[in-house]
Design a protein around this motif. Structure first.
Motif, PDB file in Angstrom:
ATOM      1  N   PHE A 214       0.852  -1.177   0.075  1.00  0.00           N
ATOM      2  CA  PHE A 214      -0.188  -0.067  -0.085  1.00  0.00           C
ATOM      3  C   PHE A 214       1.006   1.168  -0.072  1.00  0.00           C
ATOM      4  CE2 PHE A 214      -2.889  -3.479   1.594  1.00  0.00           C
ATOM      5  CZ  PHE A 214      -4.154  -2.763   1.132  1.00  0.00           C
ATOM      6  N   VAL A 215       0.330   2.296  -0.503  1.00  0.00           N
ATOM      7  CA  VAL A 215       0.781   3.660  -0.344  1.00  0.00           C
ATOM      8  C   VAL A 215       0.276   4.758   0.324  1.00  0.00           C
ATOM      9  CG1 VAL A 215       1.563   5.576  -1.790  1.00  0.00           C
ATOM     10  CG2 VAL A 215       2.126   3.330  -2.671  1.00  0.00           C
ATOM     11  N   ASP A 216       0.623   5.325   1.206  1.00  0.00           N
ATOM     12  CA  ASP A 216       0.035   6.443   1.974  1.00  0.00           C
ATOM     13  C   ASP A 216      -0.084   7.814   1.325  1.00  0.00           C
ATOM     14  OD1 ASP A 216      -1.231   7.978   4.088  1.00  0.00           O
ATOM     15  OD2 ASP A 216      -0.445   7.131   5.566  1.00  0.00           O
ATOM     16  N   PRO A 217      -0.907   8.302   0.808  1.00  0.00           N
ATOM     17  CA  PRO A 217      -0.927   9.798   0.111  1.00  0.00           C
ATOM     18  C   PRO A 217      -0.463  10.897   0.954  1.00  0.00           C
ATOM     19  CG  PRO A 217      -3.258   9.150   0.443  1.00  0.00           C
ATOM     20  CD  PRO A 217      -2.444   7.818   0.820  1.00  0.00           C
ATOM     21  N   ALA A 218      -0.469  10.659   2.554  1.00  0.00           N
ATOM     22  CA  ALA A 218      -0.109  11.624   3.432  1.00  0.00           C
ATOM     23  C   ALA A 218       1.328  12.159   3.266  1.00  0.00           C
ATOM     24  CB  ALA A 218      -0.244  11.070   4.926  1.00  0.00           C
ATOM     25  N   TYR A 219       2.059  11.195   2.668  1.00  0.00           N
ATOM     26  CA  TYR A 219       3.621  11.553   2.636  1.00  0.00           C
ATOM     27  C   TYR A 219       3.985  11.269   1.043  1.00  0.00           C
ATOM     28  CZ  TYR A 219       4.269   6.805   4.528  1.00  0.00           C
ATOM     29  OH  TYR A 219       3.932   5.652   4.964  1.00  0.00           O
TER      30      TYR A 219
ATOM     31  N   GLY B   1       5.565  10.063 -14.038  1.00  0.00           N
ATOM     32  CA  GLY B   1       5.996   8.653 -13.106  1.00  0.00           C
ATOM     33  C   GLY B   1       5.402   7.628 -13.809  1.00  0.00           C
ATOM     34  N   ILE B   2       4.340   7.878 -14.703  1.00  0.00           N
ATOM     35  CA  ILE B   2       3.708   6.559 -15.616  1.00  0.00           C
ATOM     36  C   ILE B   2       4.965   6.156 -16.337  1.00  0.00           C
ATOM     37  CG2 ILE B   2       2.219   5.771 -17.235  1.00  0.00           C
ATOM     38  CD1 ILE B   2       0.935   5.711 -14.286  1.00  0.00           C
ATOM     39  N   ARG B   3       5.589   7.179 -17.017  1.00  0.00           N
ATOM     40  CA  ARG B   3       6.481   6.916 -18.093  1.00  0.00           C
ATOM     41  C   ARG B   3       7.671   6.147 -17.361  1.00  0.00           C
ATOM     42  NH1 ARG B   3       5.179  12.279 -19.703  1.00  0.00           N
ATOM     43  NH2 ARG B   3       7.153  13.212 -18.747  1.00  0.00           N
ATOM     44  N   GLN B   4       8.184   6.591 -16.076  1.00  0.00           N
ATOM     45  CA  GLN B   4       9.175   5.962 -15.321  1.00  0.00           C
ATOM     46  C   GLN B   4       8.829   4.574 -15.128  1.00  0.00           C
ATOM     47  OE1 GLN B   4      10.218   7.918 -11.649  1.00  0.00           O
ATOM     48  NE2 GLN B   4      11.731   6.229 -11.052  1.00  0.00           N
ATOM     49  N   ILE B   5       7.710   4.238 -14.870  1.00  0.00           N
ATOM     50  CA  ILE B   5       6.992   2.852 -14.428  1.00  0.00           C
ATOM     51  C   ILE B   5       7.313   1.977 -15.795  1.00  0.00           C
ATOM     52  CG2 ILE B   5       5.114   1.476 -13.894  1.00  0.00           C
ATOM     53  CD1 ILE B   5       4.470   3.819 -11.907  1.00  0.00           C
ATOM     54  N   ARG B   6       6.655   2.620 -16.977  1.00  0.00           N
ATOM     55  CA  ARG B   6       6.764   2.035 -18.312  1.00  0.00           C
ATOM     56  C   ARG B   6       8.423   1.443 -18.616  1.00  0.00           C
ATOM     57  NH1 ARG B   6       2.300   1.643 -21.233  1.00  0.00           N
ATOM     58  NH2 ARG B   6       3.353   1.954 -23.247  1.00  0.00           N
TER      59      ARG B   6
ATOM     60  N   CYS C 124       9.826  -0.685   3.319  1.00  0.00           N
ATOM     61  CA  CYS C 124       8.313  -0.706   3.772  1.00  0.00           C
ATOM     62  C   CYS C 124       8.202  -0.858   5.315  1.00  0.00           C
ATOM     63  CB  CYS C 124       7.690  -2.044   3.215  1.00  0.00           C
ATOM     64  SG  CYS C 124       7.615  -2.182   1.469  1.00  0.00           S
ATOM     65  N   ALA C 125       7.149  -0.590   5.708  1.00  0.00           N
ATOM     66  CA  ALA C 125       6.781  -0.691   7.295  1.00  0.00           C
ATOM     67  C   ALA C 125       5.575  -1.208   7.393  1.00  0.00           C
ATOM     68  CB  ALA C 125       7.121   0.637   7.865  1.00  0.00           C
ATOM     69  N   TYR C 126       5.235  -1.894   8.576  1.00  0.00           N
ATOM     70  CA  TYR C 126       3.834  -2.491   8.882  1.00  0.00           C
ATOM     71  C   TYR C 126       3.287  -1.380   9.316  1.00  0.00           C
ATOM     72  CZ  TYR C 126       5.564  -7.507   8.317  1.00  0.00           C
ATOM     73  OH  TYR C 126       5.915  -8.559   7.830  1.00  0.00           O
ATOM     74  N   ALA C 127       2.074  -1.378   9.019  1.00  0.00           N
ATOM     75  CA  ALA C 127       0.908  -0.517   9.554  1.00  0.00           C
ATOM     76  C   ALA C 127      -0.325  -0.867   9.812  1.00  0.00           C
ATOM     77  CB  ALA C 127       0.842   0.835   8.602  1.00  0.00           C
ATOM     78  N   ASP C 128      -1.152  -0.384  10.712  1.00  0.00           N
ATOM     79  CA  ASP C 128      -2.369  -0.849  11.073  1.00  0.00           C
ATOM     80  C   ASP C 128      -3.387   0.011  10.226  1.00  0.00           C
ATOM     81  OD1 ASP C 128      -4.277  -2.565  13.339  1.00  0.00           O
ATOM     82  OD2 ASP C 128      -5.273  -0.706  13.015  1.00  0.00           O
TER      83      ASP C 128
ATOM     84  N   LEU D 151       1.525  -3.761   4.997  1.00  0.00           N
ATOM     85  CA  LEU D 151       2.608  -3.076   4.543  1.00  0.00           C
ATOM     86  C   LEU D 151       2.567  -2.066   3.810  1.00  0.00           C
ATOM     87  CD1 LEU D 151       4.843  -6.368   3.747  1.00  0.00           C
ATOM     88  CD2 LEU D 151       5.482  -4.326   5.510  1.00  0.00           C
ATOM     89  N   LYS D 152       3.185  -0.753   4.172  1.00  0.00           N
ATOM     90  CA  LYS D 152       3.038   0.495   3.459  1.00  0.00           C
ATOM     91  C   LYS D 152       4.635   0.724   3.031  1.00  0.00           C
ATOM     92  CE  LYS D 152      -0.168   3.333   6.369  1.00  0.00           C
ATOM     93  NZ  LYS D 152      -0.343   4.582   7.059  1.00  0.00           N
ATOM     94  N   VAL D 153       4.474   1.082   1.641  1.00  0.00           N
ATOM     95  CA  VAL D 153       5.751   1.379   0.830  1.00  0.00           C
ATOM     96  C   VAL D 153       6.453   2.952   1.287  1.00  0.00           C
ATOM     97  CG1 VAL D 153       7.060   1.681  -1.372  1.00  0.00           C
ATOM     98  CG2 VAL D 153       5.166   0.046  -0.867  1.00  0.00           C
ATOM     99  N   LEU D 154       7.485   2.767   2.053  1.00  0.00           N
ATOM    100  CA  LEU D 154       7.952   4.213   2.329  1.00  0.00           C
ATOM    101  C   LEU D 154       8.815   4.670   1.180  1.00  0.00           C
ATOM    102  CD1 LEU D 154       9.075   3.523   5.818  1.00  0.00           C
ATOM    103  CD2 LEU D 154       6.833   4.153   5.013  1.00  0.00           C
ATOM    104  N   ASP D 155       9.140   4.049   0.336  1.00  0.00           N
ATOM    105  CA  ASP D 155      10.507   4.426  -0.839  1.00  0.00           C
ATOM    106  C   ASP D 155      10.345   3.177  -1.796  1.00  0.00           C
ATOM    107  OD1 ASP D 155      12.255   6.050  -1.945  1.00  0.00           O
ATOM    108  OD2 ASP D 155      13.730   4.542  -1.814  1.00  0.00           O
ATOM    109  N   GLY D 156      10.117   3.582  -2.948  1.00  0.00           N
ATOM    110  CA  GLY D 156      10.410   2.536  -4.184  1.00  0.00           C
ATOM    111  C   GLY D 156       8.684   2.300  -4.785  1.00  0.00           C
ATOM    112  N   GLN D 157       7.808   3.222  -4.578  1.00  0.00           N
ATOM    113  CA  GLN D 157       6.483   2.742  -5.211  1.00  0.00           C
ATOM    114  C   GLN D 157       6.600   2.538  -6.494  1.00  0.00           C
ATOM    115  OE1 GLN D 157       3.269   5.477  -5.578  1.00  0.00           O
ATOM    116  NE2 GLN D 157       4.474   7.353  -4.882  1.00  0.00           N
TER     117      GLN D 157
END
Length: 284
Positions: free
Chosen positions: A37-42, A50-55, A71-75, A82-88
């Motif tokens: 998962f990704v948290d839009p808060a940060y 970003g789409i071009r980079q992913i492709r 990543c980090a565990y989150a409730d 698991l939230k992705v902190l870096d590398g989405q």
């Protein structure tokens, strides 16, 4: 052993106070990237760039070039995720590839959104490609006092800080991405005057508020040769009257005088502005 390779060796720590890690070592796991998962808060939204980079990652995927997402565990609503902190971008590319079912990830300790946002800042504060906007919103989520002050000043001035470049609405006003310049403005002028400076631009209901605009108004509002010569609302009126013609004239003035654009823009606006304070002072 080859002569052109070298062993990892410690450097001198003389004069340093090494920090003991506040958390345990990260652990490594293999996971299905679609379970992350990704948290839009940060974390920023994925735009066209970003789409071009992913492709590109999908087309050139190579495990030898793979960097495991952090990543980090989150409730979340009673469910551990698991939230992705870096590398989405890497995780999304892996999730999109028909040849990849699992990826290695590194899991660090960051129990809540604030800790996760701080971890994100630590991972990205010196990385090229991570924008000041993204770092601002991450710092805001982490409870950083400077970020909260900056956001409060902009909110009070009626200015919206966008989350990424290129998000401008052509029909909208009161939008900016100039967080770096605003941060410097607040550091120099304090909250109150900074709000007044930004309000002059916000009330002009212009399109994107650029760094040159902010610097020009700051100059006029603080220069002893100018600040007592006009009322703020009259400067707003001058900006409205001139619209984009001011920037066209400022471009020419900057080239002819070899001035920075903000100074030329300030000169153009000041010429148009009514000099009410000057008149009122002598009338007294």
């Amino acid at each position: 052993m080859q002569e052109n390779i070298r062993r990892i060796a410690p450097v001198s720590t003389a004069g340093l106070v090494p920090q003991r890690p506040a958390t345990g070592m990260p652990i490594c796991e293999h996971v299905d990237p679609t379970t992350l998962f990704v948290d839009p808060a940060y974390q920023r939204d994925i735009g066209e760039r970003g789409i071009r980079q992913i492709r590109r990652i999908i087309e050139r995927f190579d495990w030898a070039k793979f960097k495991p997402p952090i990543c980090a565990y989150a409730d979340v609503d009673g469910v551990t995720v698991l939230k992705v902190l870096d590398g989405q971008h890497t995780a999304i590319a892996a999730a999109s590839s028909p040849f990849i079912g699992q990826i290695p990830i590194m899991i660090v300790e960051a129990d809540d959104t604030i800790a996760q946002a701080k971890a994100f800042i630590g991972q990205n504060s010196e990385r090229v490609g991570v924008t000041p906007l993204q770092l601002h919103y991450a710092a805001l989520a982490a409870g950083d006092e400077d970020a909260k002050t900056l956001q409060s000043v902009c909110d009070k001035a009626g200015i919206k800080i966008l989350r990424r470049p290129g998000q401008y609405d052509p029909a909208a006003s009161r939008e900016t991405i100039a967080v770096g310049v605003i941060k410097q403005l607040i550091a120099r002028r304090g909250d109150k005057l900074s709000k007044e400076i930004l309000e002059i631009l916000a009330n002009a209901e212009r399109g994107p508020i650029k760094s040159e605009h902010i610097k020009a108004v700051e100059y006029l509002m603080t220069s002893p040769d100018h600040c007592e010569m006009f009322w703020p609302q009259d400067l707003t009126a001058a900006i409205v009257d001139l619209l984009t013609a001011a920037e066209e004239e400022a471009d020419q003035l900057a080239m002819s005088r070899r001035w920075p654009l903000w100074k030329a823009l300030a000169t153009v606006w000041f010429r148009k502005c009514k000099k009410r304070r000057h008149v009122a002072r002598h009338a007294a």
